[in-house]
Enzyme design. Sequence first.
Site, short mmCIF file in Angstrom:
data_model
loop_
_atom_site.label_atom_id
_atom_site.label_comp_id
_atom_site.label_asym_id
_atom_site.label_seq_id
_atom_site.Cartn_x
_atom_site.Cartn_y
_atom_site.Cartn_z
N GLN A 25 88.05 20.11 27.49
CA GLN A 25 87.45 21.38 27.94
C GLN A 25 86.10 21.58 27.25
O GLN A 25 86.03 21.61 26.02
CB GLN A 25 88.38 22.54 27.57
N ASP A 39 97.67 17.88 31.27
CA ASP A 39 96.72 18.99 31.35
C ASP A 39 96.46 19.56 29.95
O ASP A 39 97.33 19.49 29.08
CB ASP A 39 97.29 20.12 32.23
N ALA A 92 89.89 27.01 31.12
CA ALA A 92 90.33 28.16 31.93
C ALA A 92 91.00 29.28 31.14
O ALA A 92 91.41 30.27 31.72
CB ALA A 92 91.30 27.67 33.00
N ARG A 148 89.88 13.76 32.12
CA ARG A 148 89.36 14.68 33.14
C ARG A 148 88.53 15.72 32.37
O ARG A 148 89.05 16.34 31.42
CB ARG A 148 90.51 15.36 33.87
P1 FDA Z 1 82.40 27.67 37.19
O1 FDA Z 1 83.62 28.48 36.89
O2 FDA Z 1 81.20 27.86 36.34
O3 FDA Z 1 82.02 27.88 38.69
C1 FDA Z 1 80.89 27.26 39.29
C2 FDA Z 1 80.91 27.55 40.77
O4 FDA Z 1 82.05 26.91 41.35
C3 FDA Z 1 81.10 29.02 41.13
O5 FDA Z 1 79.86 29.68 41.16
C4 FDA Z 1 81.75 28.92 42.48
O6 FDA Z 1 80.79 28.64 43.47
C5 FDA Z 1 82.66 27.73 42.33
N1 FDA Z 1 84.00 28.14 41.84
C6 FDA Z 1 84.50 27.97 40.60
N2 FDA Z 1 85.76 28.43 40.50
C7 FDA Z 1 86.05 28.92 41.70
C8 FDA Z 1 87.20 29.54 42.22
N3 FDA Z 1 88.29 29.79 41.49
N4 FDA Z 1 87.15 29.91 43.53
C9 FDA Z 1 86.06 29.71 44.30
N5 FDA Z 1 84.94 29.11 43.84
C10 FDA Z 1 84.93 28.73 42.57
N6 FDA Z 1 91.29 24.01 32.94
C11 FDA Z 1 91.94 23.86 31.77
O7 FDA Z 1 91.72 24.65 30.83
N7 FDA Z 1 92.86 22.85 31.62
C12 FDA Z 1 93.10 21.94 32.61
O8 FDA Z 1 93.92 21.03 32.41
C13 FDA Z 1 92.41 22.08 33.83
N8 FDA Z 1 92.61 21.21 34.89
C14 FDA Z 1 91.77 21.28 35.99
C15 FDA Z 1 91.85 20.30 36.98
C16 FDA Z 1 90.94 20.29 38.01
C17 FDA Z 1 91.00 19.22 39.04
C18 FDA Z 1 89.92 21.31 38.08
C19 FDA Z 1 88.89 21.30 39.16
C20 FDA Z 1 89.88 22.30 37.14
C21 FDA Z 1 90.81 22.31 36.09
N9 FDA Z 1 90.77 23.31 35.13
C22 FDA Z 1 91.49 23.15 33.96
C23 FDA Z 1 90.01 24.58 35.39
C24 FDA Z 1 88.62 24.55 34.79
O9 FDA Z 1 88.69 24.62 33.40
C25 FDA Z 1 87.77 25.71 35.31
O10 FDA Z 1 88.36 26.91 34.93
C26 FDA Z 1 87.55 25.72 36.81
O11 FDA Z 1 87.38 24.43 37.31
C27 FDA Z 1 86.30 26.54 37.16
O12 FDA Z 1 85.17 25.96 36.58
P2 FDA Z 1 83.99 25.23 37.39
O13 FDA Z 1 83.71 23.95 36.69
O14 FDA Z 1 84.36 25.08 38.80
O15 FDA Z 1 82.71 26.11 37.15
#
Ligand code: FDA
Length: 302
Positions: free
Chosen positions: A159, A130, A185, A180
């Site tokens: 990221q 990660d 985050a 990935r």
């Molecule tokens: P975004 O946050 O822009 O959200 C888009 C839409 O998705 C929202 O409008 C909502 O509908 C839905 N959504 C998003 N988050 C949600 C939540 N928490 N609850 C409900 N709905 C939600 N980060 C990192 O820094 N290091 C890492 O190693 C990882 N590893 C990782 C693995 C996997 C499998 C995933 C899916 C994510 C990560 N992340 C991560 C987290 C990533 O960086 C990010 O913070 C989250 O995936 C949220 O981003 P989105 O791409 O979903 O888009």
Amino acid sequence: MLKDSLLYLAQNPRMKEFVTHNRVARGAARRFVAGEALEDAIAATQTLNQRGMQVALDLLGENVTDAQEAYTATQEYIQALDLIKKTNVNANVSIKLTALGLDIAKDLCNENLCTILDHARELDIFICVDMEGSLYTERTVDTVMHMHERYDMVGTVMQSYLYRSYKDTEQLIAHDIRIRLVKGAYKEPESVAYQEKYDVDKNYLQLMEMLLARGHFPAIASHDEHIINTACKYVRDHGISKSAFEFQMLYGIRRDMQEQLVKQGYNVRVYVPYGSQWYPYLMRRMAERPANLMFFMSNILR
Ligand code: FDA
């Protein structure tokens, strides 16, 4: 503002103490965390496998400060690998270098990582390292590049909020390392990361196309419908097979979309967190979406 406060509270020991000792809060956390025991995570994996999804197991815990804790985490990762094999579930494992002692000493961390990678190779299980906060990016990329020379079943995460990710992604693709792709985050300063969602998303789409076109079985990890629809269109338009990549989403988030993608014939892997150290993970999920905070608070106040 709310997002920044939650990311700040993710690091706050007093808040952590309060939340993790509250029985109702622990129950509400189960929406996003499979449970505190490895067996809970395996049970969740079995259910997801039955629904046609694969899993990435994530033992929660990061930033250990003594060597014994890092050793314990290493042994827990080994137990996860063994139980995956024993129960024959379809899962791989995600790990964090700060759980293996990166804050203590690089050599200690590498030693623990090699123990895990040796075992994973023996059992033929993929390991994803990660990506944590930007303090660790350089060391994580270097470590994965170095380890990949000996272990071809290790990959890492890029990221899209970091300016440097374009260059890193090019480098990792050139070495055939599985990536990935996520948005990121952690709370990062403007000197290293895009601050606006528009820029983070734009960079995500650029990196995603690069990975779909030239990556080695990339993972498009997002719950963003626009991103997912764009990925589906991109592979359709470019004749890329659905078996050449996977979508990844977090446990308990957008389950509707996870199921829909499986029905459409895409590979979907769900990231299943488990363990007692769930507090910072939960706070990061709430920072992403105020509705999650409402869900959590309404359970606690009920
Ligand atoms: P975004 O946050 O822009 O959200 C888009 C839409 O998705 C929202 O409008 C909502 O509908 C839905 N959504 C998003 N988050 C949600 C939540 N928490 N609850 C409900 N709905 C939600 N980060 C990192 O820094 N290091 C890492 O190693 C990882 N590893 C990782 C693995 C996997 C499998 C995933 C899916 C994510 C990560 N992340 C991560 C987290 C990533 O960086 C990010 O913070 C989250 O995936 C949220 O981003 P989105 O791409 O979903 O888009």
